[in-house]
Design an enzyme around this catalytic site. Structure first.
Site: not given
Length: 403
Positions: A55, A305
């Protein structure tokens, strides 16, 4: 290609901008998964990124693109975890005030990390949606720029740098597996990969309990789920973003779903065999490999991720994963209610090397005879074959076993 909202120059520019900000995360090989697939499997370790997820990439590119006036007014975001931390660190690095709304039930380690990265945290509402509404109201009242977690061209461009790195680190790749929530990461990776290597397949993975993309792709437009739930909070999104959906619909090669059991098994495998701390959302590509190893052409790159898992959730998920992998066994055995009967039962379990975790006597069931007792057992085993051996040994010893 000219009609795509993101160009290769955009992605390369973002990658240059992120130099010294975001890590070029490692690409690790997995012999265990390669043996399962019958082809090389590599792991793109964004769980080792700063703040523990990808992110930061998109957040930094988005905030860096603001005008001086916009930066002075600050930014605001809403998140229960990864996006919050990415925005907080990116804003601090760029000298921009940041406010992050988080639901009151957000895990305390994630709240503390967001504050430590420099954001002002406001706890509001019981869900991310309620925190999101509060953040948008805050933006309207104060003039702060709202930083969307996935539905903005700069966010997607930042996440696309993951795809650029995948092709540089594993040029022989044939399939890229990516966990999908709102779609910002897979959209970015698909742009970068398809611009450079249109022959490479990019496939998304969603939790079956929160899979908004399959019905949306079938309808040709973003569809909102009436309800959704999964342990993989990082991809628990009820509606695809408009921009990510457009790109996924055009560029990606499909979206698969995985069960909660497979997510648990994938997280457990990450710890035991891959030596990786991965959150359930980050483990979703591994879950897809476990469920359908025959479906993916190798070499495969699975994008891990994120690794921001709350310790309490990890404890619950590990128990679930052990159960899904056949490492726990619950039984009910009927005995004569006499001295030594329980010791005899435990002796059988000792011979078959089953570890007793919990045990309870049941004497009040009206189906029991006057001199009978039932024993509830919760056992730790070595896998499905061991479970069968335990049940078989008890049966051979004359015990009636229920499950």
């Amino acid at each position: 290609m000219e009609s795509w909202p993101i160009t290769l120059d955009d992605v390369r520019g973002a990658h240059k901008m992120l130099a010294g900000v975001a890590r070029v995360t490692p690409m690790e090989s997995s012999r265990h998964l390669s043996a399962l697939l019958g082809a090389p499997v590599h792991l793109k370790c964004e769980n080792l990124q700063r703040t523990g997820s990808f992110k930061l990439r998109g957040a930094y590119v988005r905030i860096a693109g603001l005008s001086p006036v916009q930066r002075a007014g600050g930014v605001v975001a809403a998140s229960a975890g990864n996006h919050a931390q990415g925005v907080a660190l990116a804003a601090t690095m760029l000298g921009v005030p940041a406010t992050v709304f988080m639901p009151r039930g957000a895990p305390l380690p994630k709240v503390a990390a967001t504050r430590d990265y420099g954001a002002e945290v406001k706890l509001h509402g019981a869900t991310v949606d309620e925190a999101l509404e509060a953040a948008q109201r805050f933006a309207e009242l104060t003039g702060a720029v709202f930083i969307h977690p996935f539905d903005h061209v700069d966010i997607v461009t930042g996440q696309a740098t993951v795809g650029l790195e995948i092709l540089e680190q594993c040029p022989e790749v044939r399939t890229v597996l990516v966990g999908v929530g709102g779609g910002g990461l897979i959209a970015g990776i698909a742009v970068a990969v398809k611009l450079l290597r249109p022959d490479v397949r990019v496939i998304g993975v969603q939790a079956a309990g929160a899979a908004a993309y399959p019905p949306s792709l079938a309808a040709g437009r973003p569809v909102t789920l009436p309800s959704f739930h999964t342990m993989a909070d990082g991809i628990m999104v009820g509606r695809p973003g408009d921009l990510p959906f457009e790109l996924v619909n055009t560029l990606a090669d499909g979206v698969r779903t995985v069960s909660e059991e497979s997510l648990s098994r994938a997280l457990l495998l990450g710890l035991e065999r891959l030596k990786m701390v991965v959150e359930p959302a980050g483990a979703s590509p591994i879950a897809a490999l476990l469920e359908h190893p025959e479906a993916f052409e190798g070499p495969v790159v699975a994008v891990l991720s994120g690794g921001n898992i709350d310790p309490q959730l990890m404890q619950r998920v590990l128990r679930h994963g052990l159960a899904a992998a056949g490492r726990y066994l619950s039984l009910r055995v009927r005995l004569s209610d006499r001295p030594g009967a329980l010791a005899g039962l435990l002796g059988v379990l000792t011979r078959v090397d089953a570890n007793v975790l919990d045990i309870a006597h049941v004497r009040t069931d009206p189906a029991l005879g006057l001199t009978e007792v039932e024993v509830d057992l919760h056992l730790e085993t070595k896998g499905p074959e061991h479970c069968q051996a335990v049940v078989g040994e008890l049966g051979a010893a004359g015990y009636v076993v229920g499950r």
